[in-house]
Design an enzyme around this catalytic site. Structure first.
Site, mmCIF file in Angstrom:
data_model
loop_
_atom_site.group_PDB
_atom_site.id
_atom_site.type_symbol
_atom_site.label_atom_id
_atom_site.label_comp_id
_atom_site.label_asym_id
_atom_site.label_seq_id
_atom_site.Cartn_x
_atom_site.Cartn_y
_atom_site.Cartn_z
ATOM 1 N NE ARG A 56 9.081 -1.267 2.031
ATOM 2 C CZ ARG A 56 9.166 -0.990 0.745
ATOM 3 N NH1 ARG A 56 10.325 -0.720 0.189
ATOM 4 N NH2 ARG A 56 8.096 -0.968 -0.027
ATOM 5 N N GLY A 57 9.151 -4.779 1.010
ATOM 6 C CA GLY A 57 9.009 -4.914 -0.433
ATOM 7 C C GLY A 57 9.166 -6.392 -0.765
ATOM 8 N NE ARG A 98 5.420 -7.452 6.177
ATOM 9 C CZ ARG A 98 5.424 -6.383 5.370
ATOM 10 N NH1 ARG A 98 6.534 -6.027 4.751
ATOM 11 N NH2 ARG A 98 4.321 -5.683 5.179
ATOM 12 C CD GLN A 206 5.180 1.465 3.461
ATOM 13 O OE1 GLN A 206 4.310 2.323 3.586
ATOM 14 N NE2 GLN A 206 5.031 0.250 3.959
ATOM 15 C CG ASP A 247 3.353 -6.930 -1.497
ATOM 16 O OD1 ASP A 247 2.906 -5.834 -1.871
ATOM 17 O OD2 ASP A 247 4.385 -7.043 -0.818
ATOM 18 C CG ASN A 257 1.193 -2.913 -4.385
ATOM 19 O OD1 ASN A 257 2.261 -3.438 -4.081
ATOM 20 N ND2 ASN A 257 1.110 -1.622 -4.661
ATOM 21 C CE LYS A 258 2.263 -1.398 2.208
ATOM 22 N NZ LYS A 258 2.114 -2.224 3.429
HETATM 23 O O1 MRU Z 1 4.616 -3.362 3.594
HETATM 24 P P1 MRU Z 1 5.627 -3.220 2.502
HETATM 25 O O2 MRU Z 1 6.360 -1.911 2.556
HETATM 26 O O3 MRU Z 1 6.558 -4.406 2.447
HETATM 27 O O4 MRU Z 1 4.776 -3.224 1.178
HETATM 28 C C1 MRU Z 1 5.452 -3.184 -0.049
HETATM 29 C C2 MRU Z 1 4.559 -3.058 -1.211
HETATM 30 O O5 MRU Z 1 3.356 -3.105 -1.104
HETATM 31 C C3 MRU Z 1 5.222 -2.947 -2.550
HETATM 32 O O6 MRU Z 1 4.463 -2.159 -3.407
HETATM 33 C C4 MRU Z 1 5.335 -4.365 -3.125
HETATM 34 O O7 MRU Z 1 6.077 -5.178 -2.279
HETATM 35 C C5 MRU Z 1 5.915 -4.379 -4.457
HETATM 36 S S1 MRU Z 1 7.596 -3.956 -4.391
HETATM 37 C C6 MRU Z 1 8.452 -4.753 -5.436
#
Ligand code: MRU
Length: 355
Positions: A56-57, A98, A206, A247, A257-258
Site C-alpha cells: 500500500r502507499g 484501488r 498505518q 495519493d 491523502n489518508k
Molecule cells: O490506504 P493506504 O495505506 O494505501 O494509504 C496510503 C496513504 O494515504 C499515504 O499517505 C499515501 O499513499 C502517500 S505515501 C507515499
C-alpha cells in the site's frame, strides 16, 4: 517465508529472479509483529495484495502493478501480439484494484505504452524482458525521486523541531525511503534532532503499525499518539511542522491523502503550524482541475466495526468508511517534490515547477 524482526527495514517490494521470476513484497497487514514476505507469481495474487493493503502507499502500489503487468505476460511465446494482449489485459485488470492513488494508473499507463512500443521486438522472451526493464526503471526512478524529496524537504526543518505525520508515507509506501518520511530521514541524517509524532491513523492503523515501526527501525525519536490527540499535542507547542504524503494531487494543489489528513491540516492552520505535503511528480494528476474530481475509495465497513480483532460496534450499524480525504490547497504551505518545493501552492507554480 518468515524472519525475525530486522534492525533495518527490508525492501518493501522486489523482483526475484530473471524474466521468469516473480514479485516479492512485505505483507504489511502483518506488521509490526511479523515480518513475512508474500511471493506473487500470478496476476490475481498481485491484485489481491494491492486491494487488501498487503502492499500500500501510492508509489508502492504503482511499482507493484508495473511488476504485475510483467507477471501478466505469463507464457512468452513467439507471438508478440498475444504478449501485447496479455499485457493490456493485465493493465485493465490491475486498474480495478484501488481507485484513488494516481500512481497506480500512471504506472499502468506507462507499462501499456511500453508494451505497445514493443510491437517490433523479436519474440515473446524479448518482449517480456523489455517490459521487466520498464518496471525496474519505474522502481528505480522512485528511489531517486524519494531521495531528492528528502533533500529538498530537509531544508525546511530546523534542529530540535517537533513534527507530526499521518498515515505512512515512508519506505513502506514507496521503493524504500518515502516522500514524507524521507524528509525526516534526510534531516536526521544531516544531524538535526527531531521529535516525530505519528498519528495512529484509524481505521487501519498505518501510523501505529507502519510509521512508528519504520521510524523506530531507523533510529528516529518517534512518539505514537491517537488521531484525536493531535490538537492537544499542537496546542502544547510540541509541533513545529506537519509533513504528510499524498495519493493524488490535482492541478490546483488540492491533495488527497489518508482519511484524517484534512482534519490535521485544519488543526495545523488553527495553530499556525506549517502543513507540508511531500510527493513525487507521479502523484500529480494535472488532468483534473481540483480535488472535487478525485475518486475516493470506500472500503469494507468491517474495517470500522471489527477493530482490534473483535467486534467493536453493534451488529447492523450503518457505517461510512471513506479511505481518503482531500486537503484544499489553501491549507498547504508547500508541496515538496523531487523537482523542488512548490511554494505558493497555486496552479501556476505547480505547472512551473513540474514543467
Ligand atoms: O490506504 P493506504 O495505506 O494505501 O494509504 C496510503 C496513504 O494515504 C499515504 O499517505 C499515501 O499513499 C502517500 S505515501 C507515499
Amino acid at each position: 517465508m518468515q524472519s525475525t524482526l530486522p534492525k533495518i527495514v527490508p525492501p518493501t517490494l522486489e523482483w526475484i529472479g530473471d524474466v521468469a521470476g516473480h514479485l516479492r513484497l512485505i505483507d504489511q497487514t502483518l506488521l509490526p509483529t511479523e515480518v513475512r514476505f508474500r511471493d506473487c507469481h500470478d496476476l490475481p495474487t498481485v491484485w489481491e495484495a494491492i486491494k487488501s493493503l498487503r502492499v500500500r502507499g501510492a508509489p508502492a502500489i504503482g511499482i507493484a502493478a508495473a511488476y504485475g503487468v510483467v507477471i501478466g505476460v505469463r507464457h512468452p511465446t513467439d507471438s508478440r501480439d498475444s504478449c501485447i494482449d496479455l499485457a493490456c489485459e493485465a493493465v485493465d485488470y490491475l486498474a480495478t484494484s484501488r481507485p484513488t492513488a494516481v500512481n497506480l494508473f500512471w504506472a499502468l499507463e506507462r507499462m501499456k505504452t511500453r508494451a505497445l512500443e514493443l510491437r517490433d521486438c523479436k519474440d515473446g522472451v524479448e518482449f517480456k524482458s523489455e517490459l521487466l526493464a520498464e518496471a525496474r526503471a519505474i522502481h528505480d526512478e522512485d528511489r531517486q525521486m524519494c531521495r531528492a524529496i528528502g533533500r529538498y524537504g530537509a531544508e525546511l526543518l530546523q534542529d530540535n523541531w517537533g513534527l507530526l505525520t499521518h498515515c505512512n508515507a515512508g519506505g513502506l509506501a514507496t521503493s524504500e525511503y518515502g516522500p514524507a518520511l524521507a524528509v525526516f530521514y534526510s534531516a536526521h541524517d544531516s544531524g538535526k534532532r527531531l521529535r516525530v509524532f505519528a498519528d495512529e491513523t484509524r481505521p487501519l492503523l498505518q501510523g501505529a503499525r507502519l510509521t512508528a515501526w519504520e521510524l523506530q527501525q531507523h533510529g528516529l525519536n518517534v512518539t505514537l499518539i491517537c488521531d484525536s490527540m493531535a490538537a492537544k499535542v499542537m496546542s502544547e507547542g510540541r509541533i513545529q511542522a506537519v509533513v504528510v504524503g499524498a495519493d493524488r494531487i490535482a492541478a490546483n494543489g488540492d491533495a488527497a491523502n489518508k482519511i484524517g489528513t484534512y482534519g490535521v491540516a485544519v488543526l495545523a492552520a488553527a495553530h499556525n503550524i506549517p502543513f507540508y505535503v511531500a510527493a513525487p511528480s507521479t502523484t500529480f494528476d494535472l488532468s483534473i482541475a481540483s480535488g472535487d474530481d478525485i475518486p475516493i475509495e470506500e472500503r469494507d465497513p468491517r474495517e470500522i466495526t471489527h477493530a482490534f480483532g473483535r467486534e467493536t460496534a453493534p451488529e447492523g450499524i450503518k457505517v461510512y468508511n471513506p479511505a481518503f480525504d482531500v486537503t484544499p490547497a489553501r491549507l498547504i504551505r508547500a508541496l515538496i517534490t523531487e523537482r523542488g518545493v512548490i511554494d505558493p501552492v497555486t496552479p501556476a507554480q505547480i505547472s512551473k515547477v513540474l514543467g
